[in-house]
Design an enzyme around this catalytic site. Structure first.
Site, PDB file in Angstrom:
ATOM      1  N   ARG A 123     -52.128  19.295   4.812  1.00  0.00           N
ATOM      2  CA  ARG A 123     -52.024  17.851   4.552  1.00  0.00           C
ATOM      3  C   ARG A 123     -52.760  17.079   5.630  1.00  0.00           C
ATOM      4  O   ARG A 123     -53.010  17.595   6.712  1.00  0.00           O
ATOM      5  CB  ARG A 123     -50.558  17.416   4.569  1.00  0.00           C
ATOM      6  CG  ARG A 123     -49.791  17.740   3.320  1.00  0.00           C
ATOM      7  CD  ARG A 123     -48.384  17.194   3.427  1.00  0.00           C
ATOM      8  NE  ARG A 123     -48.354  15.743   3.340  1.00  0.00           N
ATOM      9  CZ  ARG A 123     -47.742  14.947   4.226  1.00  0.00           C
ATOM     10  NH1 ARG A 123     -47.145  15.439   5.277  1.00  0.00           N
ATOM     11  NH2 ARG A 123     -47.740  13.639   4.051  1.00  0.00           N
ATOM     12  N   LYS A 187     -41.822  24.868  11.651  1.00  0.00           N
ATOM     13  CA  LYS A 187     -42.384  24.925  10.310  1.00  0.00           C
ATOM     14  C   LYS A 187     -42.575  26.371   9.852  1.00  0.00           C
ATOM     15  O   LYS A 187     -43.222  27.170  10.514  1.00  0.00           O
ATOM     16  CB  LYS A 187     -43.729  24.194  10.323  1.00  0.00           C
ATOM     17  CG  LYS A 187     -44.404  24.120   8.981  1.00  0.00           C
ATOM     18  CD  LYS A 187     -45.370  22.974   8.976  1.00  0.00           C
ATOM     19  CE  LYS A 187     -46.274  22.993   7.768  1.00  0.00           C
ATOM     20  NZ  LYS A 187     -47.064  21.779   7.651  1.00  0.00           N
ATOM     21  N   ARG A 318     -41.124  12.962  12.259  1.00  0.00           N
ATOM     22  CA  ARG A 318     -40.506  13.867  13.233  1.00  0.00           C
ATOM     23  C   ARG A 318     -39.292  13.180  13.818  1.00  0.00           C
ATOM     24  O   ARG A 318     -39.067  11.981  13.589  1.00  0.00           O
ATOM     25  CB  ARG A 318     -41.501  14.272  14.310  1.00  0.00           C
ATOM     26  CG  ARG A 318     -42.092  13.146  15.095  1.00  0.00           C
ATOM     27  CD  ARG A 318     -43.209  13.730  15.970  1.00  0.00           C
ATOM     28  NE  ARG A 318     -44.048  12.706  16.518  1.00  0.00           N
ATOM     29  CZ  ARG A 318     -43.881  12.167  17.723  1.00  0.00           C
ATOM     30  NH1 ARG A 318     -42.868  12.525  18.474  1.00  0.00           N
ATOM     31  NH2 ARG A 318     -44.699  11.239  18.170  1.00  0.00           N
TER      32      ARG A 318
HETATM   33  C1  BTN Z   1     -49.397  21.511   5.111  1.00  0.00           C
HETATM   34  O1  BTN Z   1     -48.290  21.768   5.550  1.00  0.00           O
HETATM   35  O2  BTN Z   1     -50.172  20.779   5.726  1.00  0.00           O
HETATM   36  C2  BTN Z   1     -49.785  22.090   3.781  1.00  0.00           C
HETATM   37  C3  BTN Z   1     -50.306  23.493   3.924  1.00  0.00           C
HETATM   38  C4  BTN Z   1     -50.702  24.099   2.597  1.00  0.00           C
HETATM   39  C5  BTN Z   1     -51.462  25.390   2.763  1.00  0.00           C
HETATM   40  C6  BTN Z   1     -51.696  26.065   1.449  1.00  0.00           C
HETATM   41  S1  BTN Z   1     -52.237  27.725   1.663  1.00  0.00           S
HETATM   42  C7  BTN Z   1     -52.600  27.842  -0.044  1.00  0.00           C
HETATM   43  C8  BTN Z   1     -53.213  26.520  -0.441  1.00  0.00           C
HETATM   44  N1  BTN Z   1     -54.652  26.536  -0.220  1.00  0.00           N
HETATM   45  C9  BTN Z   1     -55.018  25.675   0.742  1.00  0.00           C
HETATM   46  O3  BTN Z   1     -56.176  25.498   1.149  1.00  0.00           O
HETATM   47  N2  BTN Z   1     -53.928  25.033   1.205  1.00  0.00           N
HETATM   48  C10 BTN Z   1     -52.719  25.435   0.531  1.00  0.00           C
END
Ligand code: BTN
Length: 321
Positions: A123, A187, A318
């Site tokens: 994100r 996390k 947070r």
């Molecule tokens: C976050 O917490 O910022 C979201 C992370 C999401 C990661 C997943 S891994 C599978 C999918 N492909 C990506 O490029 N991102 C999501």
């Protein structure tokens, strides 16, 4: 070289010794190429490979790769009916790939899991990196009829599916608004949802999930993983359990919206009733006490200027400093 490296990895995955000669014969290539593939496993994939003269190569321990048949074996009827599984050894990002395929008409329920992502995305423009074999990275395509505006709260519902699946394995996880899964306050998993479609008509949604099964390697924040919590579930069984819960919650969300999940979300959420700080990509952070979420999944925060409502978007939360 990466394709050969994955073939060599599949052979070495049993954790036993395999001679360079036997692998070269089996894979129809030279011993030099096998040797180069082993180096690829070490230098590019970060794996340790033991090499012993007269015996060959072996991994320190058996290595579990994702397998369609093993995942399918763990799916319940609903999930088996709705999901089509695809696995990739190495791609840029499962979200990027599925978004492209969605635009080309890929079917509802297509799941793409990747052993390795070279450009995994998180994100707020962050990167998502993971050592090979250390976690699950997958995306699924879900086509909704309720229009983009009806999809607020979706990321919270996906979080609920992840918590339900992990609790089946005895892992006491919690949710952090809008879409992190926490274990002991750190996390464990993240969710990246990308939408395309009409405000009112059909929407194609790519739901990407990254979950740390073991320590993910070098990442830019303190993270948790299942192995440290004593959970030894294999990645195939874990993916199946997640898909079982996702099939359930996504169907219900499609029908009833977020309101049907609001109480459960409150029960699973961290920080409710606690002082929090919300940060934005622009502007000053906002402080207050997180009261809960409304029927659309927006966060309600009581601060000095009264109650404020924050929608899922470019916000991160947070504990207040
Ligand atoms: C976050 O917490 O910022 C979201 C992370 C999401 C990661 C997943 S891994 C599978 C999918 N492909 C990506 O490029 N991102 C999501």
């Amino acid at each position: 070289m990466k394709d050969l490296a994955f073939s060599v990895l599949r052979t070495l995955a049993d954790g036993r010794f395999h001679s360079g000669e036997a692998m070269a014969q089996q894979l129809g290539c030279s011993r030099t190429l096998v040797w180069q593939a082993v180096h690829h496993l070490e230098n590019e994939f970060g794996l340790t490979v033991f090499s012993v003269r007269g015996q060959g190569y072996r991994l320190p321990a058996p290595f579990s790769l994702l397998e369609v048949a093993a995942v399918r074996a763990g799916l319940d009827e609903r999930a088996a009916n709705v999901f089509t599984l695809a696995l990739a050894d190495e791609i840029d990002s499962s979200n990027t790939q599925l978004t492209t395929r969605a635009a080309q008409g890929a079917p509802h329920g297509l799941v793409l899991a990747a052993e390795r992502q070279t450009a995994g995305r998180g994100r707020l423009g962050r990167r998502w990196q993971m050592r090979l074999g250390a976690g699950l990275t997958f995306s699924l395509l879900w086509r909704f009829d309720r229009g983009l505006s009806g999809l607020a709260g979706l990321s919270l519902v996906v979080g609920i599916a992840i918590v339900r699946a992990l609790r089946e394995f005895g892992v006491p996880v919690a949710l952090k608004w809008p879409n992190d899964v926490l274990l002991d306050g750190r996390k464990l998993a993240g969710i990246l949802i990308e939408l395309s479609g009409d405000a009112l008509g059909p929407a194609a949604v790519v739901i990407g999930i990254g979950l740390n099964v073991e320590a993910p390697g070098e990442v830019d924040q303190p993270v948790a993983n299942l192995a440290d919590a004593g959970c030894k579930v294999g990645r195939n069984a874990l993916l199946a359990a997640l898909l079982n819960q996702l099939a359930k919650v996504l169907s219900q969300f499609d029908r009833d919206g977020f309101a049907a999940f609001r109480d459960e979300w409150h029960q699973l959420a961290a920080f409710i009733g606690q002082p929090v700080r919300l940060s934005f990509s622009h502007g000053e952070p906002a402080d207050g006490v997180a009261v809960g979420v409304d029927d659309s999944g927006a966060l309600l925060v009581d601060g000095a200027a009264g109650r404020r409502v924050f929608h899922v978007g470019e916000v991160s939360l947070r504990a207040a400093p």
